[in-house]
Structure formats: structure tokens, C-alpha cells
Scaffold this active site. Sequence first.
Site, short mmCIF file in Angstrom:
data_model
loop_
_atom_site.label_atom_id
_atom_site.label_comp_id
_atom_site.label_asym_id
_atom_site.label_seq_id
_atom_site.Cartn_x
_atom_site.Cartn_y
_atom_site.Cartn_z
NE ARG A 238 -17.97 9.67 2.80
CZ ARG A 238 -16.74 9.47 3.48
NH1 ARG A 238 -16.68 8.49 3.88
NH2 ARG A 238 -16.10 10.56 4.01
CD GLU A 267 -21.62 7.15 8.19
OE1 GLU A 267 -21.24 7.90 8.71
OE2 GLU A 267 -21.26 6.04 7.13
CG HIS A 289 -17.45 7.01 9.13
ND1 HIS A 289 -18.49 7.76 8.24
CD2 HIS A 289 -16.40 7.16 8.70
CE1 HIS A 289 -17.63 8.30 7.47
NE2 HIS A 289 -16.53 7.98 7.67
N1 LIG Z 1 -14.26 5.16 6.35
C1 LIG Z 1 -13.27 6.30 6.51
O1 LIG Z 1 -13.28 6.78 7.82
C2 LIG Z 1 -12.61 6.62 5.49
C3 LIG Z 1 -13.25 6.92 4.18
N2 LIG Z 1 -12.50 7.28 3.12
C4 LIG Z 1 -13.00 7.33 1.89
O2 LIG Z 1 -12.52 6.50 0.95
C5 LIG Z 1 -12.57 6.93 -0.40
C6 LIG Z 1 -11.52 7.11 -1.14
O3 LIG Z 1 -10.46 7.75 -0.71
P1 LIG Z 1 -9.10 8.04 -1.51
O4 LIG Z 1 -8.47 7.04 -1.73
O5 LIG Z 1 -8.27 8.93 -0.57
O6 LIG Z 1 -9.59 8.92 -2.75
P2 LIG Z 1 -8.69 9.17 -3.90
O7 LIG Z 1 -9.35 10.13 -4.73
O8 LIG Z 1 -7.25 9.21 -3.80
O9 LIG Z 1 -9.21 7.72 -4.85
C7 LIG Z 1 -10.44 7.52 -5.24
C8 LIG Z 1 -10.40 6.81 -6.74
O10 LIG Z 1 -11.54 6.35 -7.06
C9 LIG Z 1 -11.57 6.31 -8.50
N3 LIG Z 1 -12.98 6.30 -9.11
C10 LIG Z 1 -13.77 7.35 -9.03
N4 LIG Z 1 -14.89 7.05 -9.77
C11 LIG Z 1 -14.74 5.71 -10.01
C12 LIG Z 1 -15.53 4.96 -10.59
N5 LIG Z 1 -16.76 5.20 -10.98
N6 LIG Z 1 -15.17 3.73 -10.91
C13 LIG Z 1 -13.77 3.29 -10.58
N7 LIG Z 1 -13.29 3.84 -9.65
C14 LIG Z 1 -13.59 5.42 -9.60
C15 LIG Z 1 -10.70 7.38 -8.95
O11 LIG Z 1 -10.18 7.43 -10.24
C16 LIG Z 1 -9.60 7.34 -7.83
O12 LIG Z 1 -8.51 7.17 -8.17
C17 LIG Z 1 -13.33 8.35 -0.38
O13 LIG Z 1 -14.73 8.15 -0.52
C18 LIG Z 1 -13.10 8.51 1.22
O14 LIG Z 1 -13.92 9.58 1.66
C19 LIG Z 1 -11.33 7.97 3.21
C20 LIG Z 1 -10.74 8.09 4.61
C21 LIG Z 1 -11.49 7.36 5.77
O1 LIG Z 2 -11.88 11.05 5.47
C1 LIG Z 2 -12.90 10.62 5.32
O2 LIG Z 2 -13.52 10.61 4.02
C2 LIG Z 2 -13.68 9.76 6.37
O3 LIG Z 2 -14.71 9.14 6.03
C3 LIG Z 2 -13.52 10.14 7.80
O4 LIG Z 2 -14.42 10.35 8.19
P1 LIG Z 2 -14.35 11.11 9.96
O5 LIG Z 2 -13.58 12.22 9.84
O6 LIG Z 2 -13.73 10.02 10.53
O7 LIG Z 2 -15.74 11.62 10.19
#
Ligand SMILES: NC(=O)C1=CN([C@@H]2O[C@H](COP(=O)(O)OP(=O)(O)OC[C@H]3O[C@@H](n4cnc5c(N)ncnc54)[C@H](O)[C@@H]3O)[C@@H](O)[C@H]2O)C=CC1
Ligand SMILES: O=C(O)C(=O)COP(=O)(O)O
Length: 598
Positions: A238, A267, A289
Amino acid sequence: MPLLKQARPKVLVPEKLSPDGLALLRSALDVDERKGLSPEELLEIIPHYEALLVRSETKVTATVLQAAKRLKVVARAGVGVDNVDVGEATKLGIVVVNSPSGNIGAAAEHTIALMMSMARKIPEGCASLKAGKWERSKFVGVEVKGKVLGIIGLGKVGLTVARIAKGLGMTVNALDPYASPAAASSASVTLVSSLPELLSSADFLTIHTPLIASTRGMISDAELAQMKPGARILNVARGGTIDEAALLKALESGQLSGAAIDVFTSEPPDPESTASKLIAHPRAVVTPHLGASTVEAQENVSVDVCEQVLDILKGSLPRSAVNAPLILPEEYQKLQPFVRLVEKIGNLYTQHYASLPGGSMARNTFDLIYQGEVASINNTKPLFAALIKGLLAPITGQEGLNINIVNAELVARERGIFVSEQHSRDPHDDSSYSSLVTLIARPPSRPSSRASGLPEKSTGAPQLQHQRVISGTCSGGQPLITRLGRFEASFAPEGTLLICENYDSPGKIGVVGSILGREGVNINFMTVAPVSSKLSIHNAPSDAKFVKDGPTEVLSDVSGSGKTEALMILGVDRVVPQQTAEDLVQEGGVLSACAITL
Ligand SMILES: NC(=O)C1=CN([C@@H]2O[C@H](COP(=O)(O)OP(=O)(O)OC[C@H]3O[C@@H](n4cnc5c(N)ncnc54)[C@H](O)[C@@H]3O)[C@@H](O)[C@H]2O)C=CC1
Ligand SMILES: O=C(O)C(=O)COP(=O)(O)O
């Protein structure tokens, strides 16, 4: 599907969602795809929709949620819900669901793709070649094999990135205070205990946390200064976790050799913003993104959230609610009849006792006791929510307050209602029922009634106050009231009921019937509830329980008149005017008459 019978609920889809999920919705709902809505347009049309399906672009603010009068669910087709005001949705009883794993593979692969692109200068080489140049020595990269990858956030995406990186021959360290050590060790990841330790060891640093208070701005000037000179950084999580101004400075100074960024604080970024300067930097590899933008991931998240929207609008529980407790479908099936029963008990309580001196909400502390088979249900949140809904519905109106398992605790707290739930697997006194649910209102203690500002008026009949109790069971899946105050009852809490307390004497039914007939009120059924000879409730505040009471006569003659009291419950075909209820007392000789609609 039953929900098709009435007007079809409407779903607003203001972003591009895969058609696979939307096709599921179309069979049951009106799907309105409206891409490119401005915030003002969204605010204007949102009152017409039962469901809202978004990705990361739509800002589901408190204002939007408050304007959304019919909204039951906000579905986020992806992981991050930072664009949804989940706190406000919870207050309003709107379920927020997401797709916690539909796109993690895509996000992890995109992270690796960006890392390799940055390491091998692929975007620059590609642009140069397309510009007609043949520059080989300018684009010498580095290998990732043998390098250290530092991961902040070893959740689903972080762990997937770690596994792929191990396959590429990297050493992986991670910082995540909540990560499972077993999961880390099975992926051969070393968990470190501090951010400086992670920063100083990493050749590549990647962030995979949500954007929350503890991660906002977690990488800024001081942190970047702790990294190895010439290290590289990635953000596919993010915007806002890395301070963009600090990152730009670190690239400009050469402290960092490269940055690969998929997400930005705003964004799309404003052309004048620091983010836009960062995007323009020659050593930044950037994407708009795109982490979740694969055909497969979009199909996954779309189907996942659309199924949940259907579940919620059908009245079932979703599998990935962000703001509701997880209740397994099997458990929910078992709970469902009792949910209806407890809501009816709460509603009956408020309507029946509100008509007694002191008013219903003079008592705000309740015991809710589950006995028999129902006591084996551990997750009683839906029952708690049903009670709060039932208690408040006659006061607020069903439409006025959307109470469900999402917001019941919050609503109860705000209104100063306390419920102590008790489970008793011991056979209850009324063994003809396999399950019994009992609601007891505790008499207000002096200090608490003062604190609540709702002093209870004295009725001069302390015994009555001590008997604010309603029991019920489910018979053939339908709610049945088995006890109302001191009376042993047996009636279905449905429709309009007239509850009359009277002395059990011949001819009383005829008198009541003729007064009602005079007013054009037809009686559908009638049942007489005698004073219970079996049970009484002791007012033990913290462990209310049933005990066998003393001689029956004591219970039967609470009024002290020497006559036996009974409750007459009449099912009637229309709302009984207040005047008619008063006539029943004045002319019909009943002790009290209370008309309720359940
Ligand atoms: N760029 C994109 O299109 C996408 C971005 N994302 C983003 O990726 C991120 C992670 O997604 P997931 O792995 O599915 O989430 P998740 O919830 O499985 O993992 C997040 C991890 O961050 C850890 N965490 C929380 N606070 C923390 C801190 N202060 N220091 C260190 N670790 C900490 C948690 O303990 C957890 O293990 C989310 O923000 C999500 O929105 C996910 C999918 C697509
Ligand atoms: O799943 C997430 O957290 C994402 O960041 C994906 O974002 P999007 O659905 O591609 O706008």
C-alpha cells in the site's frame, strides 16, 4: 432462490470486476455497472442499493455509508479494505467482506516480476530498444541469487514471495510480530526481531503489510538511512507505508540503487505530487497498482465476493467478513430457529413489560439462559444480536435500526444494555422441551438505576417486579413461548396478540369476546396460561437459576386476593386500540390488558 420473489435487490459495481462473479449475481439481483462515478455521483445514487462491490479505487467513506439507507454489504473484490470505513460500516450494521486469498498469487508474482525487472533494468532496456537504440553496456544489472531479501509482513503475500525468492536462491529474512514461526521455518525464512536488523541485512526490501496505524510511514528517512548503501526497495502493498518524499531523496542521493513501486499514497497520483516525481525518476520501476491484475486473480476475487453478496442478501453468513464473527454454516443452521425465538422473546419483553408500571427499559440488565440442547451451541453471537434487535425494535422501529451480529455489541453498549449469557446443560425443570431459552430482567440496583438516569417507579407489587421473565423453545422449528412472568404459557409469538391478566373465573372469556366483537376485532385463537406451579426465579444477580419454589398457593395468589390468577392470550386479526384495552379492564373486569404485535 427465495430472494427472487420480491423486488430484486440492487447491486452497484462502480469498478471493473470480472464478469464471472457478476454472472452469478445476475440470476438473483439487479446488477448496475457504473464505472467512473465521481464521489458526488456515488453519494447521490447509493441510497438505492442493497450491495456495493468495489476494488481499490472507490472510497467508501462514512458519508457514503450513512447515505446508503438500504446497504447490507460492501464487498471488496480483493484484500485491502483501507478504502472502506470499516468502523462506520460496523456501527451501521453493514457487513464488509473481502477476498482474502483470491489474488495473493498475483500480488506475489508481481512483486517478483518487479524485483527482477529492477535488478535487470528490463523497463529501461525495453524502452531504449523501442526507441531504436542498441545499448548493451548501459543496462548491466545484478543477480538476485545469493542476495538477501528482507520482507516486512510475512502474511499470505509475504510468505508466497518468500517461497519464490528461496527458489531463486535468495536468503530471506522477515519481520512480522504476528507471524507463525512454524510457517516461517517451513519456508526457510529467518524471522528477525527488529526493523533495524532487517534493514541493515537486506539487499532487497519488500513490504507486504496492510496500511494500518503501525505501518503508515514505517519506512522514512531514518529507516532508509539504515539500509545498505545501494540496496533496492519494493512496495506492492500500500502507498503510505513508505514515505514518498524520503524515498525520492534516497534515490536521488544514491543511497538506494532502485525502487519498484506498484502502489501510491494517492491513486492516481496528482501530476504535481512527490509520487509523480518518484514515478519519473530513472531508477524507479513503476506500475499503476497492477498487483492483482491477472485474469486468474480477477476471476477468483470476483466469484469469491459475489458468492458472499448472495449469501448475505439471502440472510446467511459470509465466509470472509471483515467485521463479523466467523460462524460455520453447520453451526448457523442449528442456531437459526433459536435466533427467531430469541428475537421474539426480546420483542415480547419490551412490548409486554413496557405496558407495566416502570416501563421496559427501566431494566437494562438481563440474564439470557440457554438450557438443554441449545446450551451446546458455543457461538451465541447471533442469539445475542437477535435479543438486542428484539428488545429495541419496538422502541426504534425495525427500519430505524439495522441491528445484526456486526453491530449488536456496539449498539448494546451505546444504549447501556447488559446481557449475561449463561449455558446450562443440566436438564431444566420443564423437561418436556429439549431446549429452553429464558430471559430474565434483573431489578435495577439503586446505584445503577441512578447511573442510567432511568429510575424504576414503585408499583407497590414487588412480586411482579421479580417475575420479569420469558421462556421459550422451538417446537417443529417454530418459536413457542412457554413462560411469561409467573404464568406457564404455550403460544406462538406471531401476529397481534392481546394478553390479559385476570382472575380465573367462569364467563370471563365471553365478556372479553363480546367487548372485542363490539369493536370489530375477531379472535383467531385463545389460550389460558395458569400461574406456574413448577418454577420460580430467584433474583441472584450473577447466577440466576431456576429452583423449585414453595407451595403453589403462594404463587397463585400473588395479588393477595384469595383468587387464582391466569393469563388469557388471544390471537386477534387487527391492532387493538388502546381504548378497547382500557374497556377490557373497566368493563370486562380483567386486571390488565396489553396488545402487542410480533
Ligand atoms: N498491489 C496489489 O494489487 C495488492 C496488494 N495487496 C496488499 O498486500 C498486503 C498484504 O496482503 P496479505 O498478505 O494478503 O495480508 P495478510 O493479512 O495475510 O498479511 C499481512 C501481514 O502483515 C503483518 N503485519 C501487520 N502489521 C505489521 C507490522 N507493523 N510490522 C510487520 N508486520 C506486520 C501481519 O501480521 C500479517 O502477517 C495488503 O495491504 C494488501 O492490500 C494484496 C493484493 C494485491
Ligand atoms: O487486493 C488488494 O489489496 C489490492 O490492492 C488489489 O487492488 P485492485 O482490486 O486491483 O484495485
